[in-house]
Design a protein around this motif. Structure first.
Motif, PDB file in Angstrom:
ATOM      1  N   ILE A  10      37.004  31.935  -0.946  1.00 35.60           N
ATOM      2  CA  ILE A  10      35.771  31.516  -1.614  1.00 35.60           C
ATOM      3  C   ILE A  10      35.282  30.179  -1.062  1.00 35.60           C
ATOM      4  N   LEU A  11      36.195  29.213  -0.956  1.00 40.65           N
ATOM      5  CA  LEU A  11      35.772  27.916  -0.427  1.00 40.65           C
ATOM      6  C   LEU A  11      35.391  28.034   1.043  1.00 40.65           C
ATOM      7  N   GLY A  12      36.091  28.933   1.765  1.00 41.97           N
ATOM      8  CA  GLY A  12      35.729  29.171   3.165  1.00 41.97           C
ATOM      9  C   GLY A  12      34.291  29.659   3.281  1.00 41.97           C
ATOM     10  N   MET A  13      33.936  30.638   2.436  1.00 41.26           N
ATOM     11  CA  MET A  13      32.562  31.166   2.478  1.00 41.26           C
ATOM     12  C   MET A  13      31.551  30.066   2.119  1.00 41.26           C
ATOM     13  N   THR A  14      31.903  29.277   1.067  1.00 41.14           N
ATOM     14  CA  THR A  14      30.978  28.227   0.633  1.00 41.14           C
ATOM     15  C   THR A  14      30.769  27.202   1.747  1.00 41.14           C
ATOM     16  N   MET A  15      31.888  26.795   2.361  1.00 45.75           N
ATOM     17  CA  MET A  15      31.779  25.825   3.455  1.00 45.75           C
ATOM     18  C   MET A  15      30.963  26.409   4.605  1.00 45.75           C
ATOM     19  N   ALA A  16      31.180  27.709   4.883  1.00 45.54           N
ATOM     20  CA  ALA A  16      30.459  28.333   5.992  1.00 45.54           C
ATOM     21  C   ALA A  16      28.958  28.262   5.760  1.00 45.54           C
ATOM     22  N   VAL A  17      28.534  28.450   4.501  1.00 47.30           N
ATOM     23  CA  VAL A  17      27.099  28.388   4.214  1.00 47.30           C
ATOM     24  C   VAL A  17      26.556  27.005   4.551  1.00 47.30           C
ATOM     25  N   TYR A  18      27.272  25.953   4.076  1.00 42.95           N
ATOM     26  CA  TYR A  18      26.787  24.599   4.362  1.00 42.95           C
ATOM     27  C   TYR A  18      26.816  24.311   5.857  1.00 42.95           C
ATOM     28  N   LEU A  19      27.820  24.881   6.530  1.00 43.75           N
ATOM     29  CA  LEU A  19      27.918  24.705   7.977  1.00 43.75           C
ATOM     30  C   LEU A  19      26.691  25.302   8.659  1.00 43.75           C
ATOM     31  N   VAL A  20      26.312  26.516   8.218  1.00 40.26           N
ATOM     32  CA  VAL A  20      25.165  27.180   8.833  1.00 40.26           C
ATOM     33  C   VAL A  20      23.885  26.387   8.553  1.00 40.26           C
ATOM     34  N   ILE A  21      23.726  25.942   7.282  1.00 38.91           N
ATOM     35  CA  ILE A  21      22.534  25.156   6.943  1.00 38.91           C
ATOM     36  C   ILE A  21      22.477  23.912   7.817  1.00 38.91           C
ATOM     37  N   SER A  22      23.637  23.263   7.954  1.00 42.83           N
ATOM     38  CA  SER A  22      23.682  22.031   8.731  1.00 42.83           C
ATOM     39  C   SER A  22      23.373  22.290  10.205  1.00 42.83           C
TER      40      SER A  22
END
Lengths: 380, 390
Positions: free
Chosen positions: B359-371
């Motif tokens: 779950i945290l991996g997916m959440t971090m991935a989203v912020y990574l993509v936005i960034s």
């Protein structure tokens, strides 16, 4: 022969000097400015008086009876009921002051924390006094290593006959300051190494440093804090009971290291290539080159930005509340849940906000000062 | 003797050392990863935590009171992820719009020759940038909950906008069949404007005759859709909120959480944007303004053609960086329970499912993509704005 007598100087017209001139030049110089000034004054009129009324004029300051030089002052300390709801009730903060500063630290042991605060203040004064002393760097080194160790033993206890205080009892402003200073001190060397790694020609080291820095900077701190509190214990054998504070410190240190790395990298990039070449030319190896030639210059020019980055870290320490640490902000709800002081969150928020603001504002002033002192362009 | 020398020089060779260091680094990293992952797997098995992404299709089972897409507790965890993602984006976009507007106003006000305005703007910046954003979010949320009335005693503005503890209720435009034509007219208006501007610019370049295009622009972008709208007989009505029982029905609701979050984010980020804009304007050399004046440009022309293009070059990169910071800070909604990505997915779903790594991996991935997207945007902007050499 005509004799010229100097005549008395005529005074400048009233519109050119004094308060009238100032008002005209600065507030009413054009129609637009008149409008803006009036609008701004109206805005101040609407916002400031109610705020002052709430905070000072209508507020309750009955901290209880006390005597001074044989005279009796004050009345019975106000309670939640006698305070009323329409204005601030400062006796609440007065009574809960210890909570905001020390959290649940045992009351009979807070003198140990006070010693640490006093030591910090003393060292700050000494640091200013020895600023021009020849061996100041040795002194600073001893201070940076010695002070945290001494503070840790004093606050945590468990040695030298000091009673042990577990980390879940630490809280309030004390905890905020601990997290911020530990975060800054430990993440700084890591940050420097990451910066050097990112500037390195060694592909592998460069690759991993870059990935690390960019990844950490792309995600919010809160996700890293969650990672540290849910996933980090799983990385260690049997490390299920991982101290909560330690988890937060790991997260904040790893997070801050990436930001420090970028600041230091900026400093490294500002060093002219000639410095690197000169260091190579006199036969210094990599460690000597960086320790003696490059880093002293690079760090010096990055100091203002390092302070700026530390300010962000200080702000970010408030986030530990979300993973359940009892920092100063967490004390707002904690104290307002007291049966005797129900619903006094606003006073708590205002008090915490003002405390944090004073810290952060003085830090940002300090960084501005440093910026001027270290600026090498001759603008000023 | 000679042999020794070759060994020493081999050891001292920079390339050998470089390779050795890199191999050692790789080994250390590999070891840390291996032992970490090994422990992780052992611990996960010992605690009987599920692994994999099967949980995404499971029933979520909890309600979310604010969602842009249809959502019920019967929906899957993946749906929660989408709801959170969309809410994050909504907060980010609304926050960015308001932060930019406030930042622009404060930044320009900071440089005003009006003493009071300039000092007020300075005070605003020093006040709000030195209060941690989390405190601001909690503070405004708390103030809103304390000071606002209950639904029955709502502040009422013209019977159409209501403010109470549960949020702000505004009329919601509901489109009727045929409204699509208005949108088409709007897009058409924008396209025509681009062509129109190009035409007049060409004319200006060729003949030197300048035509004011602002009137045509307004006519095409706003007038054209309006005419279509009226011709079709106003294919849209407003759905007004009204008090039914204990709460309001109809209209569009903005919850106190959403308002506190977007308000704090905009107010806080605006201080940084204001500073970026101020330093951008201050970075323009005084000679540039004087040169523009010497050429006979009016104040407005000088600002539009000389000062702003140069000021924006300095101001835009840090501003875009602040957009990224705002988006990342939106994750602090966790503290007040606005269901954006971190609160709904990284918080509630994590508590229910317990698969922190995924779950945290997916959440971090989203912020990574936005960034990454914002970095990409920044690169494009930098390239476009870089001074073109001749």
């Amino acid at each position: 022969m005509a004799v010229f007598e100097s005549q008395e100087l005529r005074k400048p017209p009233i519109s050119q000097v004094g308060i009238v001139h100032w008002l005209r030049a600065n507030l009413f110089s054009s129609k637009v400015n008149v409008g803006l000034t009036l609008a701004a004054l109206y805005m101040l009129y609407v916002t400031i008086p109610p705020m002052l009324n709430w905070m000072i004029f209508d507020a309750n300051f009955n901290f209880g009876e006390f005597s001074f030089l044989g005279f009796e002052f004050g009345e019975v300390m106000a309670t939640n009921v006698t305070c009323g709801r329409s204005a601030a009730c400062w006796p609440f903060i007065y009574e809960k002051f210890d909570m905001f500063v020390y959290g649940f630290y045992p009351r009979d042991l807070v003198w140990r924390v006070d010693i640490v605060f006093a030591m910090a203040a003393l060292l700050f004064v000494i640091a200013r006094l020895v600023r021009n002393y020849q061996h100041k760097s040795r002194f600073f080194l001893a201070m940076i290593i010695g002070f945290p160790i001494a503070s840790f033993f004093l606050i945590a206890g468990g040695v030298f006959g000091l009673e042990e205080v577990e980390t879940h009892q630490w809280g309030g402003l004390m905890l905020t300051l601990i997290i911020a200073s530990v975060g800054i001190i430990i993440s700084f060397p890591i940050g420097v190494m990451l910066a050097l790694g990112r500037q390195s020609d060694l592909k592998v080291i460069n690759f991993f440093s870059t990935i690390y820095i960019e990844f950490i900077r792309a995600v919010p701190l809160i996700t890293i804090l969650f990672m540290a509190s849910f996933v980090l214990p799983l990385f260690f054998t049997g490390g299920v009971d991982f101290d909560k504070l330690l988890r937060a410190l790991v997260a904040i240190t790893l997070f801050q290291a990436a930001y420090f790395a970028e600041v230091v990298r900026g400093g490294l990039q500002a060093i002219p290539t000639g410095q690197y070449e000169a260091a190579d030319a006199i036969g210094l190896n990599y460690v000597q080159k960086n320790a003696l030639i490059i880093l002293p210059q690079a760090l010096k020019i990055s100091i203002p930005n390092l302070v700026g980055s530390s300010i962000s870290l200080f702000k970010d320490t408030t986030l530990v509340l979300i993973i359940g640490l009892m920092d100063m902000l967490a004390m707002v709800n904690m104290t307002a849940n007291d049966i005797h002081w129900m619903g006094r969150e606003t006073e708590g928020f205002v008090f915490v906000t003002m405390t944090m603001w004073v810290f952060l504002y003085s830090m940002s002033r300090y960084s501005k000062k440093l910026e001027v002192r270290f600026s090498t362009d001759h603008k000023n | 003797m000679k042999k020794d020398n070759t060994i020493i020089s081999f050891l001292n060779n920079n390339e050998t050392r470089a390779i050795a260091f890199q191999v050692i680094t790789l080994l250390i990293i590999a070891f840390v990863f291996y032992s970490g992952i090994d422990n992780l797997i052992a611990n996960i098995e010992a605690r009987e935590i599920h692994t994999g992404f099967a949980f995404l299709s499971n029933r979520a089972g909890f309600d979310i009171n604010e969602s842009m897409i249809a959502y019920t507790p019967e929906h899957s965890n993946l749906r929660v992820f989408y709801v959170g993602l969309i809410n994050t984006l909504v907060v980010a976009v609304v926050g960015i719009v308001f932060a930019t507007i406030i930042g622009l106003i404060i930044g320009i006000a900071r440089l005003s020759n009006n003493w009071l305005i300039s000092k007020l703007a300075g005070g605003y910046i020093e006040l709000f940038r030195n209060i941690p954003i989390l405190i601001q979010i909690l503070f405004w949320y708390n103030i809103a909950l304390i000071t606002l009335p209950s639904p029955r005693g709502s502040f009422n503005f013209f019977d159409s906008v209501f403010i109470n503890k549960r949020g702000i209720y505004v009329p919601e435009p509901v489109s009727e069949p045929g409204f699509a034509w208005v949108l088409i007219a709007f897009v058409l208006g924008i396209i025509l404007t681009v062509f129109m501007r190009r035409h007049f610019k060409k004319k200006h370049d060729e003949t030197g005759i300048h035509t004011r295009t602002i009137g045509y622009t307004i006519g095409l972008v706003l007038g054209l859709p309006l005419v279509v709208f009226l011709l079709l007989g106003s294919p849209m009505h407003l759905d007004y909120p009204s008090l039914k029982g204990f709460n309001f029905q109809g209209g569009k609701t903005f919850s106190p959480e959403f308002l506190a979050l977007t308000f704090s984010l905009s107010v806080y980020t605006a201080t940084y944007i204001a500073e970026a804009i101020r330093s951008g304007i201050e970075a323009v050399d005084k000679g540039q303004k004087e040169a523009a004046a010497a050429l006979g440009l009016t104040q407005a022309q000088s600002l539009k053609l000389v000062v702003l293009p140069q000021a924006l070059r300095v101001a835009i990169p840090p501003t875009i960086n602040q957009y990224l910071n705002l988006t990342k800070n939106s994750s602090l909604a966790t503290a007040i329970g606005y269901p954006e990505l971190m609160a709904a997915f990284g918080g509630t779903v994590l508590n229910q499912v317990g698969q922190a790594v995924e779950i945290l991996g997916m959440t971090m991935a989203v912020y990574l993509v936005i960034s990454l997207c914002i970095s990409l945007l920044l690169n494009i902007v930098n390239k476009k704005m870089s001074i073109k050499g001749r």
